[in-house]
Design a protein around this motif. Structure first.
Motif, PDB file in Angstrom:
ATOM      1  N   ALA A  14       0.830  -1.206   0.000  1.00 18.90           N
ATOM      2  CA  ALA A  14       0.000   0.000   0.000  1.00 18.90           C
ATOM      3  C   ALA A  14       0.868   1.263   0.000  1.00 18.90           C
ATOM      4  N   LEU A  15       1.950   1.259   0.785  1.00 26.84           N
ATOM      5  CA  LEU A  15       2.854   2.412   0.815  1.00 26.84           C
ATOM      6  C   LEU A  15       3.551   2.609  -0.531  1.00 26.84           C
ATOM      7  N   VAL A  16       3.958   1.529  -1.179  1.00 22.92           N
ATOM      8  CA  VAL A  16       4.599   1.625  -2.491  1.00 22.92           C
ATOM      9  C   VAL A  16       3.602   2.184  -3.516  1.00 22.92           C
ATOM     10  N   ALA A  17       2.357   1.703  -3.489  1.00 22.11           N
ATOM     11  CA  ALA A  17       1.338   2.202  -4.410  1.00 22.11           C
ATOM     12  C   ALA A  17       1.063   3.684  -4.168  1.00 22.11           C
ATOM     13  N   LEU A  18       0.988   4.104  -2.912  1.00 22.64           N
ATOM     14  CA  LEU A  18       0.750   5.510  -2.581  1.00 22.64           C
ATOM     15  C   LEU A  18       1.911   6.385  -3.045  1.00 22.64           C
ATOM     16  N   ALA A  19       3.142   5.927  -2.827  1.00 26.01           N
ATOM     17  CA  ALA A  19       4.317   6.684  -3.268  1.00 26.01           C
ATOM     18  C   ALA A  19       4.359   6.803  -4.789  1.00 26.01           C
ATOM     19  N   THR A  20       4.017   5.723  -5.491  1.00 25.76           N
ATOM     20  CA  THR A  20       3.982   5.746  -6.959  1.00 25.76           C
ATOM     21  C   THR A  20       2.927   6.724  -7.456  1.00 25.76           C
ATOM     22  N   ALA A  21       1.731   6.682  -6.876  1.00 30.24           N
ATOM     23  CA  ALA A  21       0.659   7.594  -7.285  1.00 30.24           C
ATOM     24  C   ALA A  21       1.052   9.045  -7.022  1.00 30.24           C
ATOM     25  N   THR A  22       1.644   9.300  -5.867  1.00 32.27           N
ATOM     26  CA  THR A  22       2.083  10.657  -5.543  1.00 32.27           C
ATOM     27  C   THR A  22       3.155  11.129  -6.521  1.00 32.27           C
ATOM     28  N   GLY A  23       4.090  10.284  -6.848  1.00 37.22           N
ATOM     29  CA  GLY A  23       5.140  10.630  -7.806  1.00 37.22           C
ATOM     30  C   GLY A  23       4.583  10.939  -9.183  1.00 37.22           C
ATOM     31  N   LEU A  24       3.620  10.147  -9.638  1.00 39.76           N
ATOM     32  CA  LEU A  24       3.016  10.389 -10.954  1.00 39.76           C
ATOM     33  C   LEU A  24       2.235  11.704 -10.979  1.00 39.76           C
ATOM     34  N   LEU A  26       2.778  14.385  -9.077  1.00 38.95           N
ATOM     35  CA  LEU A  26       3.744  15.490  -9.047  1.00 38.95           C
ATOM     36  C   LEU A  26       4.446  15.658 -10.386  1.00 38.95           C
ATOM     37  N   TYR A  27       4.769  14.567 -11.037  1.00 38.15           N
ATOM     38  CA  TYR A  27       5.388  14.640 -12.362  1.00 38.15           C
ATOM     39  C   TYR A  27       4.450  15.303 -13.365  1.00 38.15           C
ATOM     40  N   ALA A  28       3.175  14.927 -13.340  1.00 46.53           N
ATOM     41  CA  ALA A  28       2.194  15.530 -14.249  1.00 46.53           C
ATOM     42  C   ALA A  28       2.032  17.019 -13.967  1.00 46.53           C
ATOM     43  N   LEU A  29       2.042  17.401 -12.704  1.00 48.46           N
ATOM     44  CA  LEU A  29       1.884  18.815 -12.361  1.00 48.46           C
ATOM     45  C   LEU A  29       3.081  19.637 -12.809  1.00 48.46           C
ATOM     46  N   THR A  30       4.281  19.131 -12.660  1.00 51.31           N
ATOM     47  CA  THR A  30       5.455  19.912 -13.051  1.00 51.31           C
ATOM     48  C   THR A  30       5.502  20.132 -14.554  1.00 51.31           C
ATOM     49  N   ASN A  31       4.968  19.221 -15.337  1.00 49.02           N
ATOM     50  CA  ASN A  31       4.950  19.394 -16.782  1.00 49.02           C
ATOM     51  C   ASN A  31       3.845  20.338 -17.233  1.00 49.02           C
ATOM     52  N   ASN A  32       2.824  20.528 -16.431  1.00 48.14           N
ATOM     53  CA  ASN A  32       1.692  21.354 -16.837  1.00 48.14           C
ATOM     54  C   ASN A  32       1.655  22.726 -16.190  1.00 48.14           C
ATOM     55  N   ILE A  33       2.545  23.012 -15.275  1.00 47.50           N
ATOM     56  CA  ILE A  33       2.564  24.322 -14.634  1.00 47.50           C
ATOM     57  C   ILE A  33       3.173  25.321 -15.600  1.00 47.50           C
ATOM     58  N   SER A  34       2.489  26.436 -15.785  1.00 46.40           N
ATOM     59  CA  SER A  34       2.991  27.486 -16.651  1.00 46.40           C
ATOM     60  C   SER A  34       3.083  28.764 -15.830  1.00 46.40           C
TER      61      SER A  34
END
Length: 158
Positions: A14-24, A26-34
């Motif tokens: 569950a912790l690995v799944a939560l960390a993966t979801a959080t990472g994805l 954050l990655y999506a947000l950094t690419n879409n922030i203008s």
């Protein structure tokens, strides 16, 4: 496997799944922030290099030059303190005019020219983006300080 070991494995998964979801996320947000910057901030190299951002201000009067291809347009954007040259290839909005507000999205090229991939003109003659209005007021204050400092006359010598 004992029940205690099963709970432990479940918690780890569950912790690995939560960390993966959080990472994805954050990655999506950094690419879409203008981020938004003024021409003065871009001139002072406060804007990110090699990454897209928004820049807003007024289109400098008599700066719009259209190329022969009919799509490429060169113009300058100012916040009344500094101006940045902009190149855009595409159709400009109907409300795009010299002396009016504009927000451009794109990247800085190595030569110091802003290569826009999107141009947004203000929708109403009374509207200006809050960030642009604040930046223009700050630039006017700085310009007033410089004018006041340069207008102080030196003492007369005989």
């Amino acid at each position: 496997m004992k029940p205690r070991q099963r709970k432990f494995v479940f918690i780890i998964l569950a912790l690995v799944a939560l960390a993966t979801a959080t990472g994805l996320v954050l990655y999506a947000l950094t690419n879409n922030i203008s981020l938004y910057f003024t021409p003065t901030q871009v001139f002072n190299k406060e804007a990110p290099q090699g990454r897209g951002f928004r820049m807003g201000g007024l289109v400098v009067v008599d700066s719009v030059q259209r190329q022969a291809d009919g799509l490429t347009v060169h113009f300058s954007v100012t916040d009344t303190a500094k101006s940045m040259p902009v190149v855009y290839k595409g159709f400009l909005p109907d409300l795009f005019k010299e002396g009016k507000g504009v927000v451009v999205h794109g990247k800085i090229e190595p030569g110091g020219v802003f290569r826009a991939d999107e141009v947004l003109a203000k929708h109403d003659e009374n509207y200006i983006a809050p960030e642009a209005e604040y930046a223009m007021k700050q630039a006017a204050k700085e310009r007033a300080k410089v004018d006041a400092a340069s207008s102080v006359s030196a003492p007369a010598t005989k």
